[in-house]
Design a protein around this motif. Structure first.
Motif, PDB file in Angstrom:
ATOM      1  N   GLU A  34      -4.534  11.980  -2.070  1.00  0.00           N
ATOM      2  CA  GLU A  34      -4.706  11.535  -3.661  1.00  0.00           C
ATOM      3  C   GLU A  34      -5.939  12.151  -4.072  1.00  0.00           C
ATOM      4  O   GLU A  34      -6.008  12.849  -4.938  1.00  0.00           O
TER       5      GLU A  34
ATOM      6  N   MET B  76      -5.822   4.920 -10.433  1.00  0.00           N
ATOM      7  CA  MET B  76      -6.462   5.402  -9.367  1.00  0.00           C
ATOM      8  C   MET B  76      -7.189   6.703  -9.610  1.00  0.00           C
ATOM      9  O   MET B  76      -8.240   6.966  -9.174  1.00  0.00           O
TER      10      MET B  76
ATOM     11  N   THR C  26       3.973   3.041  -2.467  1.00  0.00           N
ATOM     12  CA  THR C  26       3.912   4.333  -3.266  1.00  0.00           C
ATOM     13  C   THR C  26       4.749   5.419  -3.030  1.00  0.00           C
ATOM     14  O   THR C  26       5.330   5.909  -3.581  1.00  0.00           O
TER      15      THR C  26
ATOM     16  N   GLY D 215       0.875  -1.166   0.192  1.00  0.00           N
ATOM     17  CA  GLY D 215       0.175   0.096  -0.054  1.00  0.00           C
ATOM     18  C   GLY D 215       0.678   1.241   0.082  1.00  0.00           C
ATOM     19  O   GLY D 215       1.887   1.483  -0.990  1.00  0.00           O
ATOM     20  N   GLY D 216       0.776   1.924   1.142  1.00  0.00           N
ATOM     21  CA  GLY D 216       1.203   3.170   1.067  1.00  0.00           C
ATOM     22  C   GLY D 216       2.880   3.418   1.033  1.00  0.00           C
ATOM     23  O   GLY D 216       3.367   4.347   0.456  1.00  0.00           O
TER      24      GLY D 216
ATOM     25  N   ARG E 129      -8.429  -2.503  10.397  1.00  0.00           N
ATOM     26  CA  ARG E 129      -8.194  -1.250  10.830  1.00  0.00           C
ATOM     27  C   ARG E 129      -8.492   0.010   9.769  1.00  0.00           C
ATOM     28  O   ARG E 129      -8.450   1.126  10.462  1.00  0.00           O
ATOM     29  N   LYS E 130      -8.761  -0.357   8.696  1.00  0.00           N
ATOM     30  CA  LYS E 130      -9.038   0.960   7.674  1.00  0.00           C
ATOM     31  C   LYS E 130     -10.596   1.210   7.861  1.00  0.00           C
ATOM     32  O   LYS E 130     -10.842   2.143   7.219  1.00  0.00           O
TER      33      LYS E 130
ATOM     34  N   ALA F 135      -8.294  -4.772  -6.206  1.00  0.00           N
ATOM     35  CA  ALA F 135      -7.240  -3.958  -6.664  1.00  0.00           C
ATOM     36  C   ALA F 135      -7.098  -2.927  -7.893  1.00  0.00           C
ATOM     37  O   ALA F 135      -7.702  -3.776  -8.667  1.00  0.00           O
ATOM     38  N   VAL F 136      -6.735  -1.640  -7.860  1.00  0.00           N
ATOM     39  CA  VAL F 136      -6.924  -1.203  -8.950  1.00  0.00           C
ATOM     40  C   VAL F 136      -5.316  -0.856  -9.429  1.00  0.00           C
ATOM     41  O   VAL F 136      -4.534  -0.199  -8.279  1.00  0.00           O
TER      42      VAL F 136
ATOM     43  N   LEU G  77      -2.180   8.175   2.433  1.00  0.00           N
ATOM     44  CA  LEU G  77      -1.823   8.944   1.146  1.00  0.00           C
ATOM     45  C   LEU G  77      -3.472   9.159   0.492  1.00  0.00           C
ATOM     46  O   LEU G  77      -3.407  10.042  -0.410  1.00  0.00           O
ATOM     47  N   THR G  78      -4.370   8.164   0.689  1.00  0.00           N
ATOM     48  CA  THR G  78      -5.679   7.980   0.025  1.00  0.00           C
ATOM     49  C   THR G  78      -6.256   9.461   0.040  1.00  0.00           C
ATOM     50  O   THR G  78      -6.869  10.081  -1.143  1.00  0.00           O
TER      51      THR G  78
ATOM     52  N   GLY H 214      -9.368  -1.745  -3.469  1.00  0.00           N
ATOM     53  CA  GLY H 214      -8.528  -2.237  -2.811  1.00  0.00           C
ATOM     54  C   GLY H 214      -8.588  -3.702  -2.493  1.00  0.00           C
ATOM     55  O   GLY H 214      -9.922  -4.031  -2.784  1.00  0.00           O
TER      56      GLY H 214
ATOM     57  N   ARG I 151      -6.022  -0.920   1.577  1.00  0.00           N
ATOM     58  CA  ARG I 151      -5.929  -2.401   1.725  1.00  0.00           C
ATOM     59  C   ARG I 151      -7.023  -2.899   2.611  1.00  0.00           C
ATOM     60  O   ARG I 151      -7.459  -2.225   3.457  1.00  0.00           O
TER      61      ARG I 151
HETATM   62  N1  UDP Z   1      -3.899   1.920  -3.724  1.00  0.00           N
HETATM   63  C1  UDP Z   1      -3.978   1.459  -5.478  1.00  0.00           C
HETATM   64  N2  UDP Z   1      -4.509   0.518  -5.640  1.00  0.00           N
HETATM   65  C2  UDP Z   1      -5.524  -0.121  -4.848  1.00  0.00           C
HETATM   66  C3  UDP Z   1      -5.451   0.349  -3.520  1.00  0.00           C
HETATM   67  C4  UDP Z   1      -4.658   1.160  -3.155  1.00  0.00           C
HETATM   68  O1  UDP Z   1      -2.861   1.777  -6.287  1.00  0.00           O
HETATM   69  O2  UDP Z   1      -6.218  -1.014  -5.128  1.00  0.00           O
HETATM   70  C5  UDP Z   1      -3.018   2.809  -3.422  1.00  0.00           C
HETATM   71  C6  UDP Z   1      -3.353   4.134  -2.925  1.00  0.00           C
HETATM   72  O3  UDP Z   1      -3.555   4.950  -4.296  1.00  0.00           O
HETATM   73  C7  UDP Z   1      -2.133   4.606  -2.161  1.00  0.00           C
HETATM   74  C8  UDP Z   1      -1.978   3.404  -1.382  1.00  0.00           C
HETATM   75  O4  UDP Z   1      -2.104   2.395  -2.201  1.00  0.00           O
HETATM   76  O5  UDP Z   1      -1.195   5.225  -2.888  1.00  0.00           O
HETATM   77  C9  UDP Z   1      -2.573   3.302   0.211  1.00  0.00           C
HETATM   78  O6  UDP Z   1      -1.951   4.280   0.697  1.00  0.00           O
HETATM   79  P1  UDP Z   1      -2.393   4.675   2.246  1.00  0.00           P
HETATM   80  O7  UDP Z   1      -1.260   5.674   2.747  1.00  0.00           O
HETATM   81  O8  UDP Z   1      -3.862   5.170   2.153  1.00  0.00           O
HETATM   82  O9  UDP Z   1      -2.472   3.398   2.973  1.00  0.00           O
HETATM   83  P2  UDP Z   1      -1.439   2.198   3.560  1.00  0.00           P
HETATM   84  O10 UDP Z   1      -1.549   1.088   2.623  1.00  0.00           O
HETATM   85  O11 UDP Z   1      -0.082   2.795   3.680  1.00  0.00           O
HETATM   86  O12 UDP Z   1      -1.944   1.821   4.996  1.00  0.00           O
END
Ligand code: UDP
Length: 405
Positions: free
Chosen positions: A312, A287, A26, A22-23, A225-226, A281-282, A308-309, A247, A221
């Motif tokens: 974004e 996104m 990125t 995930g984050g 906890r999300k 998942a995308v 991050l979301t 996701g 994800r």
């Molecule tokens: N993301 C993605 N495709 C998905 C789900 C999530 O590209 O299907 C990316 C989203 O754009 C972001 C990252 O995964 O860049 C999730 O980061 P975030 O900080 O929100 O959560 P973390 O995964 O660090 O808990």
């Protein structure tokens, strides 16, 4: 500058949305790209988790991804990686001493990367910068017995904070957590993550939507906890709107994903199944289309180190309703770029969503302010520049390498 990134479990080349991708992936990808764009030489070291991976892969953005043989060449859950950090560090020492390329600074992402980086840095005289991305204390507080982190995580995190050359905190909340853990404030610099302002912009393609139906989007994800359960429950209080969840595993595997099944069952029991859609998942490059299709983005985590979301979505000019936790309290300005609500409170979330969806003018105002805030404060170019200042500072301090017997 020659910069090594260590990201043991989170490869910048990974497909995102899965339990451990995930984050951080990125963040490491975008930061490395921004550093290369600013003229730096960047290598990202991540664990080799498949047999067919070449040692080094040049990413399209111009940084190298180096697959470190530490542990089995297959996926290993993040919480099982600790025993492989010794070999990871030893491999780095070998490489950097070998002479072809050695960094001037090493930036570790997540605590286990920090352990490998600290080992390698001490042996080779390379200064170490640490970003935690998530803290064991916070995870333990919220997940209790369900926290599967290695037992000594918090002690290791404290040790790292007291040993590395600089800790990068990503938000004010993290500074407080680290201070209470015993990490000196003077060892920290606050540098928030950035957001890709080209990928995430208001103009561009948007995914199709049903005419006449407002869209609430939530992304992440598929882990408990999300707070996706809170979002599903909140839908009871927001009639007419649809909720799209992006996701998790690829769409074809949602049927067998235990958490996706739980969410669908919950939507059924709340009577909102027909208005809740899981898309799986995308790919990162798609996104933007999902954000742009939404009237509002919801982020309802129990806790969130950075998040991050929401950023974004803001960069795409989408207002955000988020829980008032962690990094979200810095990125989302309550009543200006979105609304903050208490965590784990479907009623409060539902009320905030309903009020916002009923108020077109406020939504429009939030959208403009959100976009402006993302542009002004969270460009990757600025984040990279601020980190380079830190790298420069730590690199000018002379440190002896450990004497090898
Ligand atoms: N993301 C993605 N495709 C998905 C789900 C999530 O590209 O299907 C990316 C989203 O754009 C972001 C990252 O995964 O860049 C999730 O980061 P975030 O900080 O929100 O959560 P973390 O995964 O660090 O808990």
């Amino acid at each position: 500058m020659r910069i090594a990134m260590i990201s043991e479990h989170a490869s910048p080349l990974a497909i995102l949305g899965g339990a451990d991708a995930g984050g951080q992936n990125t963040h490491v990808a975008e930061l490395s790209a921004a550093l290369v764009a600013a003229g730096h030489d960047v290598r990202v070291y991540t664990r080799r988790d498949a047999v067919d991976l070449p040692v080094t892969v040049r990413s399209p953005d111009g940084y190298d991804v180096v697959h470190v043989p530490a542990g089995p060449a297959e996926p290993v859950a993040k919480d099982g990686l600790l025993p492989h950090m010794g070999p990871f560090g030893a491999w780095l020492i070998d490489r950097w001493r070998g002479g072809d390329w050695a960094p001037e600074v090493v930036h570790a992402h997540f605590w286990m990367s920090g352990l490998a980086a600290l080992d390698a840095g001490r042996e080779t005289g390379v200064p170490v910068v640490q970003t935690y991305h998530a803290l064991g204390t916070v995870k333990r507080r919220h997940q209790g017995v369900q926290d599967t982190s290695p037992a000594r995580r918090i002690a290791y995190e404290r040790h790292l904070g007291r040993s590395v050359d600089r800790v990068i905190a990503q938000c004010r909340d993290e500074v407080g957590e680290l201070v209470r853990m015993g990490v000196p404030r003077s060892a920290m610099t606050v540098v928030p993550s950035g957001v890709n302002l080209e990928t995430f912009a208001p103009l561009g393609l948007a995914t199709e939507r049903e005419p006449g139906r407002t869209r609430i989007l939530t992304v992440g994800r598929l882990v408990e906890r999300k707070g996706f359960q809170t979002v599903v429950r909140a839908m009871e209080h927001v009639p007419e709107a649809e909720c799209v969840v992006v996701g998790g595993p690829p769409a074809g595997l949602l049927e067998t994903d235990p958490y996706a099944r739980r969410l669908r069952a919950l939507a059924g029991s709340c009577g909102v199944a027909e208005r809740v859609r899981l898309v799986g998942a995308v790919p990162r490059e798609e996104m933007g289309r999902w954000y742009r299709s939404a009237d509002v983005l919801v982020a309802a985590p129990w806790y969130e180190p950075f998040g991050l979301t929401p950023l974004e979505a803001m960069a795409c000019g989408v207002p955000v309703v988020a829980t008032a936790v962690g990094g979200l309290r810095d990125t989302v300005v309550d009543g200006v770029t979105g609304d903050l609500v208490p965590a784990r409170d479907p009623r409060a979330l539902g009320a905030a969503l309903r009020a916002l969806l009923d108020d077109r003018i406020r939504r429009f105002a939030y959208a403009g302010a959100a976009r402006a805030r993302a542009r002004r404060h969270y460009s990757w170019a600025v984040t990279a520049q601020r980190l380079v200042e830190v790298y420069d500072e730590v690199a000018t301090v002379h440190r002896p390498t450990r004497v090898v017997a």
